[in-house]
Motif scaffolding. Structure first.
Motif, PDB file in Angstrom:
ATOM      1  N   UNK A  94       0.833  -1.201   0.000  1.00 56.40           N
ATOM      2  CA  UNK A  94       0.000   0.000   0.000  1.00 56.40           C
ATOM      3  C   UNK A  94       0.868   1.252   0.000  1.00 56.40           C
ATOM      4  N   UNK A  95       1.972   1.218   0.727  1.00 57.08           N
ATOM      5  CA  UNK A  95       2.896   2.356   0.755  1.00 57.08           C
ATOM      6  C   UNK A  95       3.448   2.622  -0.637  1.00 57.08           C
ATOM      7  N   UNK A  96       3.871   1.565  -1.330  1.00 56.96           N
ATOM      8  CA  UNK A  96       4.409   1.723  -2.683  1.00 56.96           C
ATOM      9  C   UNK A  96       3.339   2.252  -3.636  1.00 56.96           C
ATOM     10  N   UNK A  97       2.118   1.762  -3.486  1.00 51.06           N
ATOM     11  CA  UNK A  97       1.022   2.206  -4.358  1.00 51.06           C
ATOM     12  C   UNK A  97       0.759   3.699  -4.178  1.00 51.06           C
ATOM     13  N   UNK A  98       0.747   4.163  -2.939  1.00 51.90           N
ATOM     14  CA  UNK A  98       0.410   5.554  -2.681  1.00 51.90           C
ATOM     15  C   UNK A  98       1.565   6.500  -2.967  1.00 51.90           C
ATOM     16  N   UNK A  99       2.797   6.010  -2.845  1.00 55.23           N
ATOM     17  CA  UNK A  99       3.952   6.876  -3.065  1.00 55.23           C
ATOM     18  C   UNK A  99       4.459   6.841  -4.504  1.00 55.23           C
ATOM     19  N   UNK A 100       4.395   5.666  -5.130  1.00 58.22           N
ATOM     20  CA  UNK A 100       4.979   5.497  -6.459  1.00 58.22           C
ATOM     21  C   UNK A 100       3.914   5.316  -7.525  1.00 58.22           C
ATOM     22  N   UNK A 101       2.871   4.581  -7.200  1.00 55.04           N
ATOM     23  CA  UNK A 101       1.843   4.257  -8.170  1.00 55.04           C
ATOM     24  C   UNK A 101       1.897   2.788  -8.505  1.00 55.04           C
ATOM     25  N   UNK A 102       1.812   2.462  -9.769  1.00 57.54           N
ATOM     26  CA  UNK A 102       1.817   1.076 -10.224  1.00 57.54           C
ATOM     27  C   UNK A 102       3.115   0.399  -9.789  1.00 57.54           C
ATOM     28  N   UNK A 103       3.008  -0.689  -9.016  1.00 54.97           N
ATOM     29  CA  UNK A 103       4.207  -1.367  -8.516  1.00 54.97           C
ATOM     30  C   UNK A 103       4.640  -2.537  -9.387  1.00 54.97           C
ATOM     31  N   UNK A 104       3.923  -2.780 -10.478  1.00 58.80           N
ATOM     32  CA  UNK A 104       4.278  -3.889 -11.357  1.00 58.80           C
ATOM     33  C   UNK A 104       3.655  -5.192 -10.894  1.00 58.80           C
ATOM     34  N   UNK A 169     -15.991  -0.971  -2.988  1.00 59.04           N
ATOM     35  CA  UNK A 169     -15.343   0.296  -3.331  1.00 59.04           C
ATOM     36  C   UNK A 169     -13.829   0.209  -3.182  1.00 59.04           C
ATOM     37  N   UNK A 170     -13.372  -0.501  -2.143  1.00 62.45           N
ATOM     38  CA  UNK A 170     -11.929  -0.638  -1.928  1.00 62.45           C
ATOM     39  C   UNK A 170     -11.258  -1.389  -3.072  1.00 62.45           C
ATOM     40  N   UNK A 171     -11.962  -2.359  -3.644  1.00 62.20           N
ATOM     41  CA  UNK A 171     -11.399  -3.141  -4.745  1.00 62.20           C
ATOM     42  C   UNK A 171     -11.017  -2.260  -5.932  1.00 62.20           C
ATOM     43  N   UNK A 172     -11.770  -1.201  -6.168  1.00 68.29           N
ATOM     44  CA  UNK A 172     -11.504  -0.338  -7.311  1.00 68.29           C
ATOM     45  C   UNK A 172     -10.167   0.385  -7.178  1.00 68.29           C
ATOM     46  N   UNK A 173      -9.711   0.598  -5.925  1.00 67.52           N
ATOM     47  CA  UNK A 173      -8.453   1.323  -5.696  1.00 67.52           C
ATOM     48  C   UNK A 173      -7.305   0.386  -5.333  1.00 67.52           C
ATOM     49  N   UNK A 174      -7.583  -0.892  -5.223  1.00 65.00           N
ATOM     50  CA  UNK A 174      -6.616  -1.851  -4.695  1.00 65.00           C
ATOM     51  C   UNK A 174      -5.665  -2.351  -5.787  1.00 65.00           C
TER      52      UNK A 174
END
Length: 314
Positions: A94-104, A169-174
């Protein structure tokens, strides 16, 4: 120590002292009454000090009961290790998603060291573990890791809640890799018949056996598939504050709408908008499509603008 847990411990001590004071009077037991009164005043003062403290660093307590717990003696070591590891995985992703975006889709996760937590034994109350932010520097506002842990706990709670709408709703951002760790987390809890209490600074989440089972079923039944970005050409309209876009492929037809990728918005979007040649113009762009499969519902498709390649003359 987590502020909420420290206050709970102090209140428990204060309750015990007050009970002892009720059994004594200054006349019948002057020394005992004096000592207990001093202890009571010390506890009240300490509670005031703790309540006045503002904690901005990340901290969360995981308290266990049920199958893996042996009375008040301890907890199955393998279970504890797996549970903490999976919780740390969710925080890291979650940290990588919010700070970097797509983590691969695979491989190392960016900024993993920035999301590390340390484990502290919790000796009071139920058997459990306290996870705290590794960085010990003072913070005058909530650290990003504290915000991320809030989001992780919200998602865990949503997955286990009776009403499944929040999880939808969480699934859409996960991120798909986060969903995998979430499913494994609930699977480990369910297989060991564990009950968990998650404690943060301002709230507690109780995961009963039924809640754990719901979380496992929902996370296991859901899937998130992100396509590779594809090129599209159309007239682009962007709402930068909301990070929303609209792509009109054919004038007069229904437009393609969705979110602007976080990493693209941070890196390039501001410069494009400042140049005045992005909004309403025709562009070749990269669009990523996400398909979310949810329990007992039709798949949901969403689109993300991940990049603008070049302007196209009308």
């Amino acid at each position: 120590m987590l502020k909420r847990l420290e206050l709970q411990a102090l209140r428990a001590d204060l309750g015990a002292v007050n009970s002892l004071l009720e059994e004594r009077t200054e006349e019948s037991d002057p020394i005992g009454f004096l000592q207990l009164s001093q202890r009571r005043d010390t506890l009240v003062a300490k509670m005031g000090e703790v309540e006045a403290l503002d904690s901005h660093r990340a901290a969360v307590g995981l308290f266990f009961s049920g199958g893996p717990v042996v009375g008040s003696l301890g907890i199955d070591a393998s279970f504890a290790a797996k549970t903490v590891s999976l919780f740390q995985e969710m925080v890291t992703k979650q940290f990588a998603l919010e700070e970097v975006g797509d983590m691969g889709r695979r491989g190392p996760i960016a900024m993993q060291a920035n999301s590390d937590l340390i484990v502290t034994n919790v000796v009071r109350g139920s058997v459990g573990l306290l996870l705290e932010e590794a960085a010990q520097t003072d913070a005058f506002a909530d650290t990003q890791l504290k915000v991320v842990i809030d989001h992780v706990v919200e998602t865990v709670s949503a997955a286990a809640a009776q009403d499944g709408e929040e999880f939808e709703q969480a699934l859409e951002r996960m991120d798909p890799r986060f969903l995998s760790s979430l499913g494994q987390f609930f699977e480990v809890l369910d297989e060991k018949k564990a009950v968990v209490r998650v404690v943060e600074e301002e709230r507690e989440v109780e995961l009963s056996r039924d809640a754990v089972r719901r979380g496992r079923e929902r996370a296991g039944a859901a899937s998130i598939v992100d396509s590779e970005p594809i090129e599209m050409t159309g007239r682009v309209f962007i709402l930068p504050a909301a990070r929303r876009f609209e792509l009109r492929l054919i004038d007069g037809a229904a437009p393609l709408v969705g979110m602007v990728a976080r990493e693209f918005a941070r890196r390039d979007l501001e410069n494009l908008l400042a140049a005045g040649n992005a909004v309403g113009e025709r562009w070749r762009v990269h669009i990523k499509t996400r398909t979310v499969t949810r329990p007992a519902r039709a798949p949901k498709v969403s689109h993300t603008l991940v990049g603008m390649i070049e302007r196209v003359e009308n």
